[in-house]
Design an enzyme around this catalytic site. Structure first.
Site, PDB file in Angstrom:
ATOM      1  N   PHE A 145      35.165  37.993 -33.402  1.00 14.23           N
ATOM      2  CA  PHE A 145      34.852  39.162 -34.550  1.00 14.23           C
ATOM      3  C   PHE A 145      36.224  39.559 -34.991  1.00 14.23           C
ATOM      4  CE2 PHE A 145      34.086  43.174 -36.323  1.00 14.23           C
ATOM      5  CZ  PHE A 145      32.817  43.091 -37.058  1.00 14.23           C
ATOM      6  N   ASP A 232      44.240  39.589 -32.104  1.00  9.61           N
ATOM      7  CA  ASP A 232      43.382  40.610 -32.511  1.00  9.61           C
ATOM      8  C   ASP A 232      43.353  41.657 -31.548  1.00  9.61           C
ATOM      9  OD1 ASP A 232      41.705  42.359 -33.821  1.00  9.61           O
ATOM     10  OD2 ASP A 232      40.608  40.907 -34.668  1.00  9.61           O
ATOM     11  N   LYS A 261      40.564  50.723 -34.259  1.00  8.76           N
ATOM     12  CA  LYS A 261      39.726  51.393 -33.397  1.00  8.76           C
ATOM     13  C   LYS A 261      40.344  52.554 -32.564  1.00  8.76           C
ATOM     14  CE  LYS A 261      35.662  48.386 -32.997  1.00  8.76           C
ATOM     15  NZ  LYS A 261      36.076  47.003 -33.511  1.00  8.76           N
TER      16      LYS A 261
HETATM   17  C1  LIG Z   1      36.181  46.188 -34.755  1.00 11.07           C
HETATM   18  C2  LIG Z   1      36.851  45.099 -34.958  1.00 11.07           C
HETATM   19  C3  LIG Z   1      37.304  44.591 -36.144  1.00 11.07           C
HETATM   20  C4  LIG Z   1      36.971  45.147 -37.359  1.00 11.07           C
HETATM   21  O1  LIG Z   1      37.458  46.657 -37.571  1.00 11.07           O
HETATM   22  P1  LIG Z   1      36.865  47.501 -38.632  1.00 11.07           P
HETATM   23  O2  LIG Z   1      37.728  48.648 -38.365  1.00 11.07           O
HETATM   24  O3  LIG Z   1      35.366  47.714 -38.373  1.00 11.07           O
HETATM   25  O4  LIG Z   1      37.213  46.970 -39.940  1.00 11.07           O
HETATM   26  C5  LIG Z   1      38.146  43.599 -35.922  1.00 11.07           C
HETATM   27  N1  LIG Z   1      38.399  42.825 -34.856  1.00 11.07           N
HETATM   28  C6  LIG Z   1      38.141  43.138 -33.638  1.00 11.07           C
HETATM   29  C7  LIG Z   1      38.364  42.761 -32.550  1.00 11.07           C
HETATM   30  C8  LIG Z   1      37.105  44.341 -33.591  1.00 11.07           C
HETATM   31  O5  LIG Z   1      36.749  44.704 -32.431  1.00 11.07           O
END
Ligand SMILES: *Cc1c(COP(=O)(O)O)cnc(C)c1O
Length: 408
Positions: A145, A232, A261
């Site tokens: 994700f 990420d 986050k």
């Molecule tokens: C939540 C998340 C995203 C996206 O972040 P947003 O602030 O919702 O755009 C991208 N990568 C990872 C691993 C995430 O957990």
């Protein structure tokens, strides 16, 4: 005509207004929160809930945190926004403090995770453009994700998030997570690969950690081929796994990481950290953001960084993570508990098909515990990093009670 709602409205009226006005994108839980304190949230009916969700792994300092409140309020009184056309003290101080001892030499501030991922993709492509190398493909894992904007959602290796949004941007390929041979095959057969981007724990996919061999192996493969390695860290960064960044558990040195986050403790802020060699591929004008790195967001992130690095919060996470693992372990005796896994304060209980995660989430909510359904039938546990052992024990006991009374 304008209707300004100043009178007190009931929860039912709130739900009606929401269903009338808001985009119908969310299956909301039947709760409306009014405020919180430490790791506890309160709703319109004055019920309290211990939070093991943190607004999707965001509220690392919990609620009503005195230092966070003070920093934001003081900054709001001084300057909320002025754009990146000007310098601000709070932005340079945040970057200096966050970059220190990381191995990265530059950072860029954005407003969300998806924006950080977008910037990472653009930076990786620009890096090879600057070197006149024809490499543009971004490799990510299946079930990953990476966010919801068009490029970030394309990087997200899950078809269900792509459906209905074609045509998607070109230049993305996917590889099975934790399968080093498959990645090796892909890398050896495709000379257009610019970057491999992985999560060290697939958070949205139900908290699936990378194996040590996989992440270290993937990193080594990339290094050998001159491919950029992006981690990420949007969910795993900022202390969530017990280290400042999740990749530190693996002894690797990524070229780029993305953050968001937890970074702002609830204020919307994301970031990109990169090595000097990679970061310099972005020249003035190549990328930008109106709001990114605004003083208000930076003031919040500075508190989070300070709490983690200088106030013992980071050390606390490892300790609490171990405690959480120990407390959850006895739940393995229930036959519908398939697996319990995670790192630090990002853990999960995977259930068998006999018991649905959404059902458990609902029942736990009515008992005063906020959990989250993630991945395929998994309960994600991601409390504020300030959670206490006592609260963790309450959660474990409540889950045990619920499971003991589940007749399957
Ligand atoms: C939540 C998340 C995203 C996206 O972040 P947003 O602030 O919702 O755009 C991208 N990568 C990872 C691993 C995430 O957990």
């Amino acid at each position: 005509m304008y209707i300004i709602i100043v009178f007190v409205i009931t929860f039912n009226q709130i739900k009606e207004l929401d269903s009338k006005n808001y985009f119908t994108l969310f299956n909301r839980q039947n709760v409306c929160f009014t405020h919180g304190n430490k790791s506890v949230l309160f709703d319109t009916n004055k019920n309290s809930y211990i939070d093991f969700f943190s607004g999707i792994a965001v509220n690392c300092l919990g609620y009503n945190h005195p230092k966070l409140n003070k920093a934001i309020t003081n900054q709001a009184k001084k300057l909320i926004h002025c754009s990146n056309i000007f310098y601000t003290e709070v932005q340079v101080k945040l970057c200096e403090e966050l970059l220190k001892d990381t191995g990265f030499s530059r950072m860029l501030l954005v407003n969300s995770g998806a924006e950080a991922v977008e910037a990472a993709i653009k930076l990786a492509r620009k890096y090879f453009y600057e070197r006149s190398e024809k490499r543009h493909t971004i490799v990510t894992a299946y079930d990953s994700f990476h966010g919801r904007t068009l490029a970030a959602v394309t990087a997200t290796g899950q078809e269900k998030f792509h459906k209905g949004f074609a045509p998607l941007p070109e230049g993305f390929k996917y590889t099975p997570y934790n399968d080093l041979q498959a990645l090796k095959k892909l890398i050896n057969s495709d000379s257009s690969i610019a970057a491999v981007m992985l999560e060290c724990v697939q958070g949205e996919n139900g908290v699936k950690p990378a194996t040590f061999e996989y992440l270290v192996g993937a990193y080594a493969l990339c290094k050998a081929k001159g491919i950029l390695f992006i981690v990420d860290e949007i969910q795993t960064g900022m202390g969530r796994t017990g280290k400042m960044f999740g990749f530190e558990h693996f002894g690797i040195a990524p070229d780029i990481i993305t953050l968001a986050k937890g970074l702002g403790g609830g204020m919307p802020v994301g970031a990109l950290l990169a090595t000097e060699d990679v970061a310099k591929a972005f020249k003035p004008g190549d990328h930008g953001s109106t709001f990114g790195g605004n003083p208000l967001a930076c003031s919040a992130a500075s508190v989070v960084v300070n709490e983690l690095k200088h106030n013992g919060l980071l050390d606390r996470v490892s300790d609490l993570g171990t405690f959480l693992t120990e407390k959850l372990a006895p739940l393995k005796k229930y036959k519908f508990v398939k697996d319990i896994r995670g790192m630090g304060l990002l853990q999960a209980i995977e259930l068998t098909d006999d018991l649905k995660n959404v059902e458990v989430v609902g029942k736990m909510l009515s008992k005063g515990f906020i959990l989250n359904a993630a991945g395929s039938n998994t309960l994600r546990i991601a409390p504020p990093l300030i959670i206490t052992k006592q609260e963790i024990t309450l959660l474990a006991n409540a889950l045990n009670d619920l499971f003991a009374n589940t007749n399957i």
